[in-house]
Design a protein around this motif. Structure first.
Motif, PDB file in Angstrom:
ATOM      1  N   PRO A 143       0.809  -1.226   0.000  1.00  0.00           N
ATOM      2  CA  PRO A 143       0.000   0.000   0.000  1.00  0.00           C
ATOM      3  C   PRO A 143       0.839   1.271   0.000  1.00  0.00           C
ATOM      4  O   PRO A 143       1.872   1.349   0.673  1.00  0.00           O
ATOM      5  CB  PRO A 143      -0.809  -0.128   1.299  1.00  0.00           C
ATOM      6  CG  PRO A 143      -0.913  -1.595   1.534  1.00  0.00           C
ATOM      7  CD  PRO A 143       0.397  -2.158   1.064  1.00  0.00           C
ATOM      8  N   HIS A 144       0.347   2.268  -0.740  1.00  0.00           N
ATOM      9  CA  HIS A 144       1.030   3.551  -0.799  1.00  0.00           C
ATOM     10  C   HIS A 144       0.825   4.319   0.506  1.00  0.00           C
ATOM     11  O   HIS A 144      -0.024   3.967   1.330  1.00  0.00           O
ATOM     12  CB  HIS A 144       0.537   4.348  -1.991  1.00  0.00           C
ATOM     13  CG  HIS A 144       0.989   3.793  -3.305  1.00  0.00           C
ATOM     14  ND1 HIS A 144       0.689   4.383  -4.519  1.00  0.00           N
ATOM     15  CD2 HIS A 144       1.735   2.689  -3.604  1.00  0.00           C
ATOM     16  CE1 HIS A 144       1.216   3.671  -5.501  1.00  0.00           C
ATOM     17  NE2 HIS A 144       1.861   2.638  -4.970  1.00  0.00           N
ATOM     18  N   ALA A 145       1.597   5.378   0.664  1.00  0.00           N
ATOM     19  CA  ALA A 145       1.573   6.154   1.905  1.00  0.00           C
ATOM     20  C   ALA A 145       0.176   6.677   2.218  1.00  0.00           C
ATOM     21  O   ALA A 145      -0.273   6.636   3.371  1.00  0.00           O
ATOM     22  CB  ALA A 145       2.561   7.318   1.795  1.00  0.00           C
ATOM     23  N   GLU A 146      -0.537   7.167   1.189  1.00  0.00           N
ATOM     24  CA  GLU A 146      -1.872   7.724   1.398  1.00  0.00           C
ATOM     25  C   GLU A 146      -2.830   6.671   1.948  1.00  0.00           C
ATOM     26  O   GLU A 146      -3.641   6.948   2.835  1.00  0.00           O
ATOM     27  CB  GLU A 146      -2.436   8.270   0.084  1.00  0.00           C
ATOM     28  CG  GLU A 146      -1.595   9.366  -0.544  1.00  0.00           C
ATOM     29  CD  GLU A 146      -0.644   8.845  -1.607  1.00  0.00           C
ATOM     30  OE1 GLU A 146      -0.567   9.450  -2.679  1.00  0.00           O
ATOM     31  OE2 GLU A 146       0.018   7.813  -1.348  1.00  0.00           O
ATOM     32  N   VAL A 147      -2.744   5.466   1.413  1.00  0.00           N
ATOM     33  CA  VAL A 147      -3.646   4.385   1.829  1.00  0.00           C
ATOM     34  C   VAL A 147      -3.377   3.992   3.278  1.00  0.00           C
ATOM     35  O   VAL A 147      -4.306   3.807   4.072  1.00  0.00           O
ATOM     36  CB  VAL A 147      -3.492   3.166   0.896  1.00  0.00           C
ATOM     37  CG1 VAL A 147      -4.385   2.020   1.347  1.00  0.00           C
ATOM     38  CG2 VAL A 147      -3.817   3.565  -0.543  1.00  0.00           C
ATOM     39  N   LEU A 148      -2.110   3.876   3.640  1.00  0.00           N
ATOM     40  CA  LEU A 148      -1.751   3.527   5.015  1.00  0.00           C
ATOM     41  C   LEU A 148      -2.181   4.622   5.990  1.00  0.00           C
ATOM     42  O   LEU A 148      -2.639   4.332   7.111  1.00  0.00           O
ATOM     43  CB  LEU A 148      -0.244   3.293   5.120  1.00  0.00           C
ATOM     44  CG  LEU A 148       0.296   2.065   4.381  1.00  0.00           C
ATOM     45  CD1 LEU A 148       1.823   2.041   4.447  1.00  0.00           C
ATOM     46  CD2 LEU A 148      -0.276   0.774   4.968  1.00  0.00           C
ATOM     47  N   ALA A 149      -2.035   5.882   5.567  1.00  0.00           N
ATOM     48  CA  ALA A 149      -2.439   6.997   6.427  1.00  0.00           C
ATOM     49  C   ALA A 149      -3.950   7.024   6.617  1.00  0.00           C
ATOM     50  O   ALA A 149      -4.450   7.279   7.723  1.00  0.00           O
ATOM     51  CB  ALA A 149      -1.952   8.313   5.832  1.00  0.00           C
ATOM     52  N   LEU A 150      -4.700   6.752   5.564  1.00  0.00           N
ATOM     53  CA  LEU A 150      -6.160   6.705   5.661  1.00  0.00           C
ATOM     54  C   LEU A 150      -6.606   5.531   6.527  1.00  0.00           C
ATOM     55  O   LEU A 150      -7.540   5.649   7.331  1.00  0.00           O
ATOM     56  CB  LEU A 150      -6.778   6.597   4.278  1.00  0.00           C
ATOM     57  CG  LEU A 150      -6.697   7.853   3.391  1.00  0.00           C
ATOM     58  CD1 LEU A 150      -7.144   7.529   1.973  1.00  0.00           C
ATOM     59  CD2 LEU A 150      -7.548   8.986   3.974  1.00  0.00           C
ATOM     60  N   LYS A 151      -5.941   4.408   6.372  1.00  0.00           N
ATOM     61  CA  LYS A 151      -6.273   3.217   7.169  1.00  0.00           C
ATOM     62  C   LYS A 151      -6.103   3.493   8.662  1.00  0.00           C
ATOM     63  O   LYS A 151      -7.003   3.198   9.471  1.00  0.00           O
ATOM     64  CB  LYS A 151      -5.378   2.053   6.736  1.00  0.00           C
ATOM     65  CG  LYS A 151      -5.524   0.792   7.579  1.00  0.00           C
ATOM     66  CD  LYS A 151      -4.548  -0.296   7.119  1.00  0.00           C
ATOM     67  CE  LYS A 151      -4.553  -1.501   8.055  1.00  0.00           C
ATOM     68  NZ  LYS A 151      -3.606  -2.549   7.595  1.00  0.00           N
ATOM     69  N   GLU A 152      -4.966   4.051   9.033  1.00  0.00           N
ATOM     70  CA  GLU A 152      -4.714   4.343  10.443  1.00  0.00           C
ATOM     71  C   GLU A 152      -5.688   5.394  10.972  1.00  0.00           C
ATOM     72  O   GLU A 152      -6.196   5.283  12.104  1.00  0.00           O
ATOM     73  CB  GLU A 152      -3.269   4.821  10.631  1.00  0.00           C
ATOM     74  CG  GLU A 152      -2.898   5.075  12.085  1.00  0.00           C
ATOM     75  CD  GLU A 152      -1.474   5.558  12.263  1.00  0.00           C
ATOM     76  OE1 GLU A 152      -1.067   5.725  13.432  1.00  0.00           O
ATOM     77  OE2 GLU A 152      -0.766   5.755  11.260  1.00  0.00           O
ATOM     78  N   SER A 153      -5.957   6.399  10.154  1.00  0.00           N
ATOM     79  CA  SER A 153      -6.888   7.460  10.554  1.00  0.00           C
ATOM     80  C   SER A 153      -8.296   6.914  10.732  1.00  0.00           C
ATOM     81  O   SER A 153      -9.019   7.300  11.664  1.00  0.00           O
ATOM     82  CB  SER A 153      -6.897   8.578   9.506  1.00  0.00           C
ATOM     83  OG  SER A 153      -5.619   9.158   9.375  1.00  0.00           O
ATOM     84  N   TYR A 154      -8.691   6.013   9.847  1.00  0.00           N
ATOM     85  CA  TYR A 154     -10.022   5.408   9.920  1.00  0.00           C
ATOM     86  C   TYR A 154     -10.214   4.683  11.248  1.00  0.00           C
ATOM     87  O   TYR A 154     -11.254   4.806  11.900  1.00  0.00           O
ATOM     88  CB  TYR A 154     -10.219   4.442   8.755  1.00  0.00           C
ATOM     89  CG  TYR A 154     -11.491   3.627   8.835  1.00  0.00           C
ATOM     90  CD1 TYR A 154     -12.713   4.171   8.445  1.00  0.00           C
ATOM     91  CD2 TYR A 154     -11.464   2.315   9.320  1.00  0.00           C
ATOM     92  CE1 TYR A 154     -13.886   3.430   8.535  1.00  0.00           C
ATOM     93  CE2 TYR A 154     -12.628   1.569   9.416  1.00  0.00           C
ATOM     94  CZ  TYR A 154     -13.833   2.123   9.023  1.00  0.00           C
ATOM     95  OH  TYR A 154     -14.990   1.399   9.121  1.00  0.00           O
ATOM     96  N   ILE A 155      -9.211   3.936  11.670  1.00  0.00           N
ATOM     97  CA  ILE A 155      -9.304   3.199  12.933  1.00  0.00           C
ATOM     98  C   ILE A 155      -9.474   4.159  14.102  1.00  0.00           C
ATOM     99  O   ILE A 155     -10.292   3.934  15.012  1.00  0.00           O
ATOM    100  CB  ILE A 155      -8.052   2.316  13.132  1.00  0.00           C
ATOM    101  CG1 ILE A 155      -7.999   1.220  12.065  1.00  0.00           C
ATOM    102  CG2 ILE A 155      -8.035   1.709  14.525  1.00  0.00           C
ATOM    103  CD1 ILE A 155      -6.717   0.414  12.071  1.00  0.00           C
TER     104      ILE A 155
END
Length: 342
Positions: A51-63
């Motif tokens: 996963p790209h940086a944006e996807v990982l950042a969105l994933k963590e933020s979502y949690i």
């Protein structure tokens, strides 16, 4: 001062932690804040195909925003996209994202980040550098066309300093894209410049270096290195799944190299030559100052591991070079200094 440059600089620093490990992809960082300026996540792209940086950042933020931990164990990028598109809905409508490179528009080993951000309707995005890859560029424009506020740091006079840092982060990627090669010179020394007397760098530095080796197309060393250090030059300390030892080119005029050296007993290609090869792909050079001096014209970037120790050994080399510091960081005590020619 906490402003857009401050947040973007944090994303840049995170991306440097994976510099050269993401090759052939660029090193990219992303940061997400909520409507109050609270940091929800700082992430970086870690390896090609992941996963790209944006996807990982969105994933963590979502949690953090939902307390929904079901996504936590999802590691496939496409599956993360699907989960967020199904469950996030309006979760990200008030968030601001900072990303060091324009979100990609193309679908490759992973889905388009720009399309994901468009569908999730993030409020605002600040982009550090434009993408030179014609197949991936245009992410900012796509988001603008869909009503998302976009700020291009490289177009803002007050953000030129941080925009330059975002571009410098891309030097390996730019080099590979423009001339199909990138040459990194790795050097390690102690505070007083000594380089003999056993291992210099700490274990964390060794792991980082071996992770980079897994991405190298060719490792260039001198015959002198074999005679003095008897190295293995494998990837045994690497934490990545791929631990394939790099192919090696030995630059030497010595026709009597010891064939019992450990590096000869690993399954890989080894070339012995007295002429520096024409750079192609990702090349790493490991050697001393004399090798750096002789090959400086082909070097794109230097990575110096500086150990916070002083040795009584006397092998100290000096070289008159005018270099630019791109980035510095500490790794369990060792100082990592990324340098480029001025």
């Amino acid at each position: 001062m906490v402003d857009d440059s401050f947040y973007l600089n944090l994303a840049i620093n995170r991306a440097w932690e994976y510099q050269c490990i993401t090759i052939p992809n660029p090193a990219v960082g992303a940061l997400v804040i909520d409507k109050n300026g609270q940091i929800l996540s700082i992430q970086a792209h870690k390896e090609v195909g992941t996963p790209h940086a944006e996807v990982l950042a969105l994933k963590e933020s979502y949690i953090k925003l939902t307390n929904d931990n079901k996504i936590e164990n999802i590691t496939d990028s496409a599956e993360i996209h699907k989960y967020l598109l199904k469950n996030a809905k309006s979760i990200f409508n008030d968030i601001t994202m900072y990303v060091t490179l324009s979100p990609c528009t193309h679908v490759g080993k992973t889905p388009s980040c720009a399309n994901l951000l468009k569908e999730l309707k993030v409020k605002k995005i600040i982009i550090g550098s434009e993408d030179i890859n014609k197949n991936a560029q245009g992410g900012g424009e796509l988001l603008e066309q869909n009503g998302i506020e976009v700020i291009y740091a490289y177009k803002q006079q007050k953000m030129q300093k941080v925009a330059l840092k975002a571009k410098e982060l891309l030097l390996p990627f730019i080099s590979l894209q423009s001339k199909d090669s990138f040459v990194l010179f790795k050097y390690a020394s102690r505070l007083n410049g000594s380089i003999d007397g056993g291992r210099i760098s700490n274990e964390s530095s060794q792991i980082f270096m071996h992770n980079i080796r897994t991405k190298v197309d060719n490792l260039l060393i001198s015959g002198k290195t074999i005679m003095l250090d008897n190295p293995t030059l494998d990837c045994r300390y690497a934490t990545l799944d791929n631990k394939k030892a790099p192919n090696i080119t030995i630059l030497t005029r010595n026709k009597n190299l010891p064939q019992n050296a450990p590096l000869f007993h690993i399954n890989r290609e080894i070339t012995i030559t007295n002429t520096p090869p024409k750079p192609s792909g990702f090349i790493m050079i490991e050697g001393g100052i004399s090798m750096l001096e002789s090959l400086i014209d082909m070097v794109d970037m230097i990575l110096l591991f500086l150990s916070p120790t002083i040795s009584q050994n006397t092998l100290i080399h000096t070289l008159n070079l005018n270099l630019k510091i791109l980035h510095t960081s500490e790794l369990d005590g060792d100082l990592l200094i990324w340098l480029a020619k001025k």
